[in-house]
Design an enzyme around this catalytic site. Structure first.
Site, PDB file in Angstrom:
ATOM      1  CB  ALA A   1      -2.169 -40.127   9.165  1.00 38.10           C
ATOM      2  CD  GLU A   2       3.277 -41.192  13.354  1.00 36.14           C
ATOM      3  OE1 GLU A   2       3.118 -41.235  14.585  1.00 36.14           O
ATOM      4  OE2 GLU A   2       3.790 -42.114  12.718  1.00 36.14           O
ATOM      5  N   GLY A   3      -1.951 -39.968  14.013  1.00 38.39           N
ATOM      6  CA  GLY A   3      -3.062 -39.387  14.745  1.00 38.39           C
ATOM      7  C   GLY A   3      -3.892 -38.380  13.974  1.00 38.39           C
TER       8      GLY A   3
END
Length: 137
Positions: free
Chosen positions: A110-112
């Protein structure tokens, strides 16, 4: 661990992530921080490991979000075991250090996003506690 080929130029980073995700985190082979760093990463792991150590020394929580932050945390804890007290598992994942996660959203890569949500939850809890402790009953 799920990885997408489209996100990388070749299979080698994907294979490396799979290899590392199967790594026994508590292995005696990774007992020394320099061995852990040489086995699991390089500068891309050393810098966040240093940030983790500095945050832990300042008693600031460190939210773990996936493989990269878990590797950095592992290296930091191998260097200074007391740093583990600052670690917070932001979400449920394979790389948890035995920590109970704050969230279980079933998000992958989820890219952070998961770390941002977990950090916001921690900040809200701190604000609520400060507000409650300021009230006279």
């Amino acid at each position: 661990m799920l990885t997408k080929r489209a996100a990388v130029a070749s299979w080698s980073p994907v294979d490396r992530n799979r290899e590392v995700s199967r790594c026994p985190w508590r292995s005696s082979a990774l007992a020394r921080p320099t061995t852990a760093l040489a086995s699991l990463g390089g500068p891309e792991a050393a810098v966040p490991a240093g940030v983790t150590l500095a945050a832990a020394a300042a008693r600031v929580p460190v939210v773990l979000d996936g493989l990269a932050t878990s590797i950095a945390a592992l290296i930091a804890v191998r260097h200074e075991p007391a740093a583990q007290a600052a670690l917070v598992a932001g979400h449920r994942s394979r790389e948890r250090f035995g920590l109970e996660p704050l969230l279980d959203l079933r998000l992958r890569a989820a890219e952070g996003v998961r770390a941002c949500l977990a950090a916001r939850l921690l900040l809200s809890a701190v604000r609520l506690r400060r507000e409650e402790s300021g009230r006279v009953t």
